[in-house]
Scaffold this motif. Structure first.
Motif, short mmCIF file in Angstrom:
data_model
loop_
_atom_site.label_atom_id
_atom_site.label_comp_id
_atom_site.label_asym_id
_atom_site.label_seq_id
_atom_site.Cartn_x
_atom_site.Cartn_y
_atom_site.Cartn_z
N HIS A 174 0.86 -1.17 0.00
CA HIS A 174 0.00 0.00 0.00
C HIS A 174 0.90 1.23 0.00
CE1 HIS A 174 -3.58 -2.40 0.73
NE2 HIS A 174 -2.78 -3.15 1.47
N LEU A 175 0.83 1.99 -1.08
CA LEU A 175 1.67 3.17 -1.28
C LEU A 175 0.85 4.40 -0.91
CD1 LEU A 175 4.16 4.66 -2.54
CD2 LEU A 175 2.99 4.45 -4.74
N THR A 176 1.41 5.26 -0.05
CA THR A 176 0.78 6.53 0.28
C THR A 176 1.73 7.64 -0.13
OG1 THR A 176 -0.38 5.54 2.16
CG2 THR A 176 -0.24 7.94 2.10
N LEU A 177 1.21 8.56 -0.93
CA LEU A 177 1.96 9.73 -1.38
C LEU A 177 1.41 10.95 -0.66
CD1 LEU A 177 1.83 8.93 -5.20
CD2 LEU A 177 3.75 8.51 -3.65
N TYR A 178 2.24 11.65 0.07
CA TYR A 178 1.82 12.83 0.81
C TYR A 178 2.11 14.07 -0.02
CZ TYR A 178 1.47 9.57 4.64
OH TYR A 178 1.11 8.50 5.42
N GLY A 179 1.26 15.06 0.10
CA GLY A 179 1.53 16.32 -0.59
C GLY A 179 0.52 16.66 -1.66
N GLY A 180 -0.61 16.02 -1.65
CA GLY A 180 -1.67 16.44 -2.55
C GLY A 180 -1.80 15.63 -3.80
N GLY A 181 -2.86 15.90 -4.51
CA GLY A 181 -3.19 15.19 -5.73
C GLY A 181 -4.65 14.77 -5.67
N ALA A 182 -5.22 14.56 -6.84
CA ALA A 182 -6.62 14.18 -6.92
C ALA A 182 -6.74 12.67 -7.10
CB ALA A 182 -7.28 14.90 -8.09
N PRO A 183 -7.76 12.06 -6.51
CA PRO A 183 -7.97 10.62 -6.69
C PRO A 183 -8.33 10.29 -8.14
CG PRO A 183 -9.67 11.57 -5.25
CD PRO A 183 -8.74 12.67 -5.63
#
Length: 139
Positions: free
Chosen positions: A56-65
Motif C-alpha cells: 500500500h503506497l501513500t503519497l503525501y503532498g496532494g493530488g486528486a484521486p
C-alpha cells in the motif's frame, strides 16, 4: 557545521533534503517510510502485512484521486488512487507484479495520475531496505 554544509553542497543536497531518509520498520505490519526521523514529516510510505504480497503506497503532498499509471523500467501497472488523510493519495500494488519488481531493482517508480506526475525514488544507499520490504511482504 561548515564542513557538513560543504559536504552537502558537494552531493547536491540542501540541509533540509539531507534530513529526509528511508526507514524500514519490521513487524507483522511492515512499513518503509521516506521521512524526517522523529517528526511527523512524511513524503511517501509503503506498507504491507507480512506475506500478503500487496504493498500500500501513500503519497503525501496532494493530488486528486483517480486511476493511476505506475511504471518502473519497462513494466507498467494501473491502480486506483484514493484520497487519504491530510491530502494524501493511497494506492495498492502487488509485490509480485513486474512493475514492483522493476521498482525494487531500480529504486524508481513513476506515478502518473491524469496530468500529474510524481516519482518515488529510493536512493542507492537505501535499496537494500526496499528489497527487504519486498521480501517481507511477498507471500
Amino acid at each position: 557545521m561548515i564542513a557538513m554544509l560543504a559536504a552537502l553542497a558537494l552531493t547536491g543536497q540542501t540541509p533540509t533534503e539531507a534530513a529526509w531518509t528511508w526507514s524500514l520498520y519490521e513487524d507483522s505490519h511492515v512499513v518503509l517510510a521516506n521521512e524526517v526521523p522523529d517528526t511527523a514529516n512524511l513524503r511517501t510510505t509503503l506498507e504491507c502485512e507480512a506475506g500478503e504480497s500487496v504493498a500500500h503506497l501513500t503519497l503525501y503532498g496532494g493530488g486528486a484521486p483517480g486511476m493511476a499509471r505506475l511504471s518502473a523500467g519497462d513494466a507498467t501497472a494501473v491502480a486506483e488512487a484514493e484520497a487519504g488523510r491530510g491530502g494524501s493519495l493511497k494506492l495498492a500494488m502487488r509485490t509480485d507484479h513486474p512493475a514492483f519488481a522493476a521498482f525494487a531493482a531500480s529504486g524508481r517508480l513513476n506515478v502518473a495520475l491524469g496530468d500529474q506526475r510524481q516519482t518515488v525514488e529510493v536512493q542507492t544507499a537505501h535499496l537494500a531496505k526496499l528489497r527487504r520490504f519486498a521480501e517481507l511482504c511477498s507471500g
